[in-house]
Design a protein around this motif. Structure first.
Motif, PDB file in Angstrom:
ATOM      1  N   GLU A 111     -15.841 -21.509   6.648  1.00 12.94           N
ATOM      2  CA  GLU A 111     -16.567 -21.077   8.120  1.00 12.94           C
ATOM      3  C   GLU A 111     -17.171 -19.787   8.227  1.00 12.94           C
ATOM      4  OE1 GLU A 111     -13.596 -21.866  11.173  1.00 12.94           O
ATOM      5  OE2 GLU A 111     -13.340 -23.842  10.876  1.00 12.94           O
ATOM      6  N   LEU A 112     -18.301 -19.915   8.552  1.00  8.85           N
ATOM      7  CA  LEU A 112     -19.056 -18.404   8.489  1.00  8.85           C
ATOM      8  C   LEU A 112     -19.868 -18.310   9.832  1.00  8.85           C
ATOM      9  CD1 LEU A 112     -22.198 -18.684   6.290  1.00  8.85           C
ATOM     10  CD2 LEU A 112     -20.630 -20.395   6.480  1.00  8.85           C
ATOM     11  N   SER A 113     -20.096 -17.265  10.410  1.00 12.49           N
ATOM     12  CA  SER A 113     -20.581 -16.851  11.540  1.00 12.49           C
ATOM     13  C   SER A 113     -21.334 -15.598  11.353  1.00 12.49           C
ATOM     14  CB  SER A 113     -19.745 -16.911  12.774  1.00 12.49           C
ATOM     15  OG  SER A 113     -18.858 -15.728  12.766  1.00 12.49           O
ATOM     16  N   GLU A 114     -22.511 -15.430  11.912  1.00  9.89           N
ATOM     17  CA  GLU A 114     -23.521 -13.931  11.752  1.00  9.89           C
ATOM     18  C   GLU A 114     -22.729 -13.148  12.804  1.00  9.89           C
ATOM     19  OE1 GLU A 114     -28.016 -12.486  11.674  1.00  9.89           O
ATOM     20  OE2 GLU A 114     -27.539 -14.738  11.708  1.00  9.89           O
ATOM     21  N   THR A 115     -22.712 -11.696  12.307  1.00  8.11           N
ATOM     22  CA  THR A 115     -22.270 -10.888  13.255  1.00  8.11           C
ATOM     23  C   THR A 115     -23.507 -10.296  14.109  1.00  8.11           C
ATOM     24  OG1 THR A 115     -22.156  -9.048  11.735  1.00  8.11           O
ATOM     25  CG2 THR A 115     -20.378 -10.292  11.745  1.00  8.11           C
ATOM     26  N   GLU A 124     -20.846 -21.776  11.460  1.00  7.71           N
ATOM     27  CA  GLU A 124     -21.271 -22.879  10.285  1.00  7.71           C
ATOM     28  C   GLU A 124     -20.002 -23.243   9.471  1.00  7.71           C
ATOM     29  OE1 GLU A 124     -24.907 -22.080   8.421  1.00  7.71           O
ATOM     30  OE2 GLU A 124     -26.028 -21.441  10.223  1.00  7.71           O
ATOM     31  N   SER A 125     -20.122 -24.467   8.875  1.00  8.47           N
ATOM     32  CA  SER A 125     -18.838 -24.928   8.240  1.00  8.47           C
ATOM     33  C   SER A 125     -19.481 -25.453   7.061  1.00  8.47           C
ATOM     34  CB  SER A 125     -18.225 -26.049   8.927  1.00  8.47           C
ATOM     35  OG  SER A 125     -17.537 -25.239  10.031  1.00  8.47           O
ATOM     36  N   LEU A 127     -27.190 -17.712   1.660  1.00 12.20           N
ATOM     37  CA  LEU A 127     -27.263 -16.765   2.995  1.00 12.20           C
ATOM     38  C   LEU A 127     -28.439 -16.357   3.157  1.00 12.20           C
ATOM     39  CD1 LEU A 127     -23.715 -14.894   2.850  1.00 12.20           C
ATOM     40  CD2 LEU A 127     -24.153 -16.825   4.006  1.00 12.20           C
ATOM     41  N   GLN A 128     -28.789 -15.856   4.393  1.00  8.42           N
ATOM     42  CA  GLN A 128     -29.885 -15.050   4.635  1.00  8.42           C
ATOM     43  C   GLN A 128     -29.859 -13.512   4.325  1.00  8.42           C
ATOM     44  OE1 GLN A 128     -31.477 -15.967   8.631  1.00  8.42           O
ATOM     45  NE2 GLN A 128     -31.188 -18.075   8.468  1.00  8.42           N
ATOM     46  N   THR A 129     -31.084 -13.210   3.825  1.00  8.64           N
ATOM     47  CA  THR A 129     -31.223 -11.738   3.289  1.00  8.64           C
ATOM     48  C   THR A 129     -31.081 -10.759   4.570  1.00  8.64           C
ATOM     49  OG1 THR A 129     -32.580 -12.136   1.511  1.00  8.64           O
ATOM     50  CG2 THR A 129     -32.514  -9.930   2.158  1.00  8.64           C
ATOM     51  N   GLY A 130     -30.320  -9.446   4.345  1.00 11.73           N
ATOM     52  CA  GLY A 130     -30.139  -8.368   5.637  1.00 11.73           C
ATOM     53  C   GLY A 130     -29.304  -8.854   6.656  1.00 11.73           C
ATOM     54  N   ARG A 131     -28.249  -9.689   6.527  1.00  9.64           N
ATOM     55  CA  ARG A 131     -27.441 -10.210   7.499  1.00  9.64           C
ATOM     56  C   ARG A 131     -25.904  -9.712   7.056  1.00  9.64           C
ATOM     57  NH1 ARG A 131     -30.444 -13.854  10.510  1.00  9.64           N
ATOM     58  NH2 ARG A 131     -32.420 -13.555  10.153  1.00  9.64           N
ATOM     59  N   ARG A 132     -25.349  -9.886   8.236  1.00  6.94           N
ATOM     60  CA  ARG A 132     -23.880  -9.616   8.161  1.00  6.94           C
ATOM     61  C   ARG A 132     -23.098 -10.760   8.639  1.00  6.94           C
ATOM     62  NH1 ARG A 132     -21.539  -4.455   6.919  1.00  6.94           N
ATOM     63  NH2 ARG A 132     -19.699  -4.966   8.350  1.00  6.94           N
ATOM     64  N   TYR A 133     -22.064 -10.969   7.899  1.00  8.04           N
ATOM     65  CA  TYR A 133     -21.308 -12.433   8.246  1.00  8.04           C
ATOM     66  C   TYR A 133     -19.946 -12.159   8.168  1.00  8.04           C
ATOM     67  CZ  TYR A 133     -25.653 -14.687   7.195  1.00  8.04           C
ATOM     68  OH  TYR A 133     -27.083 -15.102   7.089  1.00  8.04           O
ATOM     69  N   LEU A 134     -19.343 -13.100   9.054  1.00  4.21           N
ATOM     70  CA  LEU A 134     -17.592 -13.271   9.039  1.00  4.21           C
ATOM     71  C   LEU A 134     -17.258 -14.515   8.437  1.00  4.21           C
ATOM     72  CD1 LEU A 134     -17.007 -11.768  12.434  1.00  4.21           C
ATOM     73  CD2 LEU A 134     -16.784 -10.458  10.476  1.00  4.21           C
ATOM     74  N   ILE A 135     -16.616 -14.462   7.434  1.00  5.52           N
ATOM     75  CA  ILE A 135     -16.023 -15.855   6.666  1.00  5.52           C
ATOM     76  C   ILE A 135     -14.723 -16.153   6.729  1.00  5.52           C
ATOM     77  CG2 ILE A 135     -16.174 -16.897   4.485  1.00  5.52           C
ATOM     78  CD1 ILE A 135     -18.878 -15.483   3.993  1.00  5.52           C
TER      79      ILE A 135
END
Length: 662
Positions: free
Chosen positions: A418-422, A433-434, A447-455
């Motif tokens: 599971e991941l969500s953009e911060t 998203e899962s 993933l998309q460039t220049g983003r931060r994610y919590l996984i």
């Protein structure tokens, strides 16, 4: 010909007739009104567009058909490149949709196979229950016949005894009558002889005894009544036991064996199981008793497999990997058998162990007795949360590789990432998203460039998903990796954060060099670069007085060779001489003749898989130093080596400067 073929043939004929009629009518209308030709063409084009449809699968498991409006080709051909990219995108999307649909169909097939197996078990249970009831009825029938035969034999024997007694009594009475008749006959004959006698003297002498005997015979009383009755006694037979046996056939029998259902998905938690069963007969049941105990897996789960690549909100993997399962199960004899008594055909068992297999069976009870036990079924509680290996997680601007440990002794069916953009303040966004059905303990996520994610990761088995693992933060600003301590030369030590290597001057015994994956001749270590073909950038900081080699190499590069001295490694080398600092750019032992006037303290390394280049830069001056041109057939790893005591630090997760990939 079946009905489907008749309908298909008939429909096709009607369609041809209707099309010919429409075509004829349109030609007549065009001949009558030439101004309608353009409008008819427009309608025809619209009709053609509506006949082409694209098949797509929505993420909510539903099917839809969307019209594909094909735009006319550009006469100049300026948009050909855009169309090619769009076609490639559509092809990739269609591929993912096909794989998703195939995975869902495989799941449906597995469910149908499980249901068919359950029906087969029910069929066998019904057959067994019918055989048991038939045997029970036959046993009752034989018991009744045996009892009646016994009563008949007893009654016949009584009648025989009674007949014998009556005949003996009549026979005795008949003997008495015979003796009386014989005595009477003898007296009569004696009297006749006396009467016929001519001698008076003899007559008087014999007549007195004869008269005396006749008087005595006359005094005797002869019983002329029958000594026994002619009728036989007919007492009522005691058939109470037979009646009881006949009544027992209609009495409620003991229940048949219940059928315990296979475990349903999402029917468990970490410490509880919901168990259901069925009773496929007309038996009357007052209560059920559920028995359960834990079982032991003899083989641990295997968590080492190839990476899995995909990412959507809820989607299946692009490729199916085999899941390792345990074949041998052995009951834990040290655990006692637990029992729960319930009225319903379902029960929730609590106080269980997480990610443990339990063996369950059930019996039914009524006033008559207890049924046989059902077939034993295996249920599993929900797994424990996985543990993410932070030191083994890598990322780049386009993707991230997440690795974790199962944390469970028993194998799990799959994992869900599971991941969500911060947001800017570091909190998770609204959409999570899962990635589902990941079969191994690693996952490559796009993933998309220049983003931060919590996984986070969940483990999943038939019982349901586990709780979330600890959350890890992933940034796609630049390439991020750690040094692989397993590949480090024994003389090297790696810092706790995994970014700095130290080379001391102490000597190690030869036995410390005999390791398979470590470098033995070159004091080097590899970096854990994400296996993604794209652009990667990192920087290296080292002192002027340290001799080093930095670059890339294949994972299977020779461990007893120096970096840059073979065909599987490319590196920049710094050599200290009494007069100057010398730099070489080595591959297969050869280096171009280059002179660098300013010693770089911080060196930038840019790897471009698509262009097949490996470039080195002086970060302080933004100066290009050298570029290797090579088509990398396999994935490469960053490599770092120290030729004399010192330290080297890797800086990554840095956005690549504009001048690096010009």
């Amino acid at each position: 010909m079946d009905l489907f073929e008749i309908r298909g043939g008939g429909g096709g004929g009607l369609d041809v007739i209707s099309e010919e009629a429409e075509h004829q009518e349109s030609r007549e209308l065009k001949a009558m009104d030439p101004y309608n030709v353009a409008s008819d063409r427009g309608r025809g084009a619209a009709r053609d567009v509506s006949t082409f449809q694209r098949f797509s699968v929505d993420t909510n498991e539903s099917l839809r058909f969307e019209p594909c409006e094909d735009s006319p080709p550009s006469p100049t051909g300026a948009e050909d490149g855009y169309d090619d990219d769009d076609d490639v995108f559509k092809e990739g999307e269609t591929e993912r949709e096909i794989v998703t649909t195939r995975s869902r169909l495989q799941g449906k097939v597995a469910e149908m196979e499980n249901f068919a197996g359950h029906l087969e078990e029910i069929f066998l249970t019904v057959e067994e229950n019918f055989g048991r009831q038939e045997q029970h009825l036959e046993q009752h029938y034989n018991d009744v016949l045996q009892t009646l035969s016994q009563r008949y034999d007893e009654r016949a024997a009584g009648l025989e005894e009674e007949k014998k007694g009556k005949l003996e009594a009549l026979y005795g009475q008949l003997l008495v009558c015979g003796r009386a008749l014989d005595a009477s006959k003898e007296l009569i004959e004696t009297a006749q002889e006396v009467y016929r006698s001519q001698d008076k003297r003899l007559f008087l002498k014999a007549v007195k005894p004869t008269i005396k005997r006749m008087e005595e015979f006359a005094k005797e009383e002869v019983d002329l009544t029958l000594s026994t009755r002619l009728e036989f006694d007919t007492p009522l037979a005691d058939m109470s036991d037979v009646k009881t046996m006949m009544d027992s056939i209609n009495v409620v029998p003991a229940p048949s064996a219940p059928v315990i259902n296979p475990q349903m998905p999402n029917s468990a938690s970490q410490t509880s199981l919901r168990v259901c069963w069925s009773l496929f007969s007309d038996d009357t049941v007052e209560s059920y008793e559920l028995y359960y105990r834990p079982v032991l897996e003899d083989t641990p789960a295997d968590s080492t497999c190839a990476p899995y690549v995909n990412r959507v909100k809820v989607r299946k993997p692009l490729h199916s990997f085999p899941v390792n399962r345990v074949k041998v199960r052995k009951p834990l004899l040290s655990f006692p058998v637990n029992r729960v008594k319930v009225k319903e055909t379902h029960c929730t068992v609590t106080d269980l162990l997480p990610n443990a297999q339990y063996e369950l069976w059930v019996t039914a009870t009524n006033t008559t007795g207890i049924s046989p036990a059902s077939e034993r079924a295996l249920y599993m509680t929900v797994p424990s949360p996985p543990v993410i290996k932070r030191r083994e997680c890598t990322s780049c601007p386009e993707a991230a590789m997440i690795r974790w440990e199962s944390g469970n002794t028993n194998p799990v069916d799959s994992y869900t990432v599971e991941l969500s953009e911060t947001s800017t303040d570091g909190t998770a966004g609204g959409v999570t998203e899962s990635i589902v059905a990941v079969p191994t303990c690693q996952c490559l996520i796009q993933l998309q460039t220049g983003r931060r994610y919590l996984i986070a990761v969940r483990a999943v088995n038939i019982g349901g998903p586990s709780d979330k693992s600890d959350v890890i933060t992933v940034s796609t600003t630049g390439t991020f990796f750690h040094l692989l301590e397993d590949t480090a030369h024994p003389c090297l030590s790696i810092s706790e954060d995994g970014f700095t290597m130290f080379y001391g001057d102490e000597e190690l015994p030869i036995s410390a060099m005999a390791l398979d994956d470590t470098f033995t001749r070159c004091v080097a270590v590899l970096g854990d670069l994400i296996p993604v073909r794209g652009r990667h950038y990192w920087e290296v900081e080292v002192d002027d007085g340290t001799e080093f080699r930095i670059g890339v190499s294949y994972e299977d590069t020779e461990r007893n060779s120096f970096l840059g001295a073979n065909k599987t490694s490319w590196c920049m080398r710094h050599i200290l001489s009494p007069s100057r600092h010398k730099y070489e750019f080595l591959h297969n032992g050869w280096s171009p003749d280059l002179r660098i006037t300013v010693n770089p303290v911080r060196i930038g390394v840019a790897l471009d898989y698509e262009r097949g280049t490996l470039s080195f830069f002086n970060v302080a001056l933004e100066q290009h130093l050298h570029t290797f041109h090579c088509h990398f057939q396999n994935y490469v790893h960053p490599c770092f080596s120290l030729d004399n005591p010192g330290a080297l630090t890797v800086h990554n997760s840095i956005e690549a400067p504009e001048y690096t990939f010009i």
